[in-house]
Design an enzyme around this catalytic site. Structure first.
Site, PDB file in Angstrom:
ATOM      1  CG  ASP A  16      -1.739   1.213   1.385  1.00 53.05           C
ATOM      2  OD1 ASP A  16      -2.394   1.602   0.402  1.00 53.05           O
ATOM      3  OD2 ASP A  16      -1.726   1.815   2.475  1.00 53.05           O
ATOM      4  CG  ASP A  69      -1.416   7.682   0.496  1.00 49.78           C
ATOM      5  OD1 ASP A  69      -0.322   8.006   0.010  1.00 49.78           O
ATOM      6  OD2 ASP A  69      -2.509   7.972  -0.039  1.00 49.78           O
ATOM      7  CB  THR A  72      -1.954   3.289  -3.761  1.00 51.34           C
ATOM      8  OG1 THR A  72      -2.436   4.380  -2.976  1.00 51.34           O
ATOM      9  CG2 THR A  72      -1.602   3.775  -5.148  1.00 51.34           C
ATOM     10  CB  CYS A  95     -14.351   0.614  -9.283  1.00 58.35           C
ATOM     11  SG  CYS A  95     -13.455   0.839  -7.727  1.00 58.35           S
TER      12      CYS A  95
END
Length: 185
Positions: free
Chosen positions: A11, A13, A54, A101
């Site tokens: 990931d 952040d 991410t 999504c």
């Protein structure tokens, strides 16, 4: 344990760079967590393929543009390359939480895209998903990855959530990297 080196999925952040509840919206706001860049480079130099996976809903929310996101990723890539490493690829989801999504974590669409690119199935090929949130780990588990929680970013809060699956915990990406390099030397 197999000697085959797992694919490393990170990931962004909260794992590679500091996170913000107000979103990382500018190139200047994108600041690496100490040790993260050297860790990615060390993994890469040791023969691990490192991918970034991410969620970037700030695009859908209008907080920053795809161009700004690409500049952040260019900065991250250049920092890793300056340390002698390489990021094999970056998958991002620009959608918001209500866009329905298939790529937004905890869904596994971004990880499936990496599997397709590499022509592998992470249920057979070892992979590790490293994140600071439950949804990061859930996306990895959904595709057969081992789950690793780092305590940077939102990790300290996440460690106390009911997960329903096994995961390992490291203080940060650097601690994970030291452990992994030792295991696969």
């Amino acid at each position: 344990m197999t000697n085959e080196k797992p694919i490393i999925l990170l990931d962004r952040d909260g794992v590679i760079n500091y996170d913000s509840d107000q979103y990382v919206k500018t190139l200047n706001e994108w600041q690496p967590i100490p040790g993260s860049i050297k860790s990615i480079a060390a993994l890469s130099k040791a023969g691990f393929q490192v991918y970034v996976v991410t969620n970037q809903s700030g695009i859908a929310r209008g907080y920053y543009t795809i161009d700004t996101l690409h500049k952040m990723h260019e900065k991250m890539t250049q920092l890793v390359e300056a340390e002698g490493g390489k990021i094999a690829g970056i998958q991002y989801c620009p959608h918001g939480p209500d866009d329905n999504c298939d790529c937004r974590k905890p869904k596994s669409g971004m990880i499936e895209a990496i599997e397709k690119e590499l022509r592998v199935d992470f249920n057979q090929t070892p992979a590790i998903m490293i994140g600071d949130s439950k949804r990061d780990l859930e996306a990895g588990i959904a595709r057969g990855c081992k789950a690793v929680l780092v305590l940077t970013g939102k990790g300290r809060e996440t460690q106390y959530k009911d997960m329903g699956f096994h995961f390992n915990v490291f203080t940060d990406l650097a601690a994970f990297t030291l452990d992994t390099l030792f295991k696969y030397q």
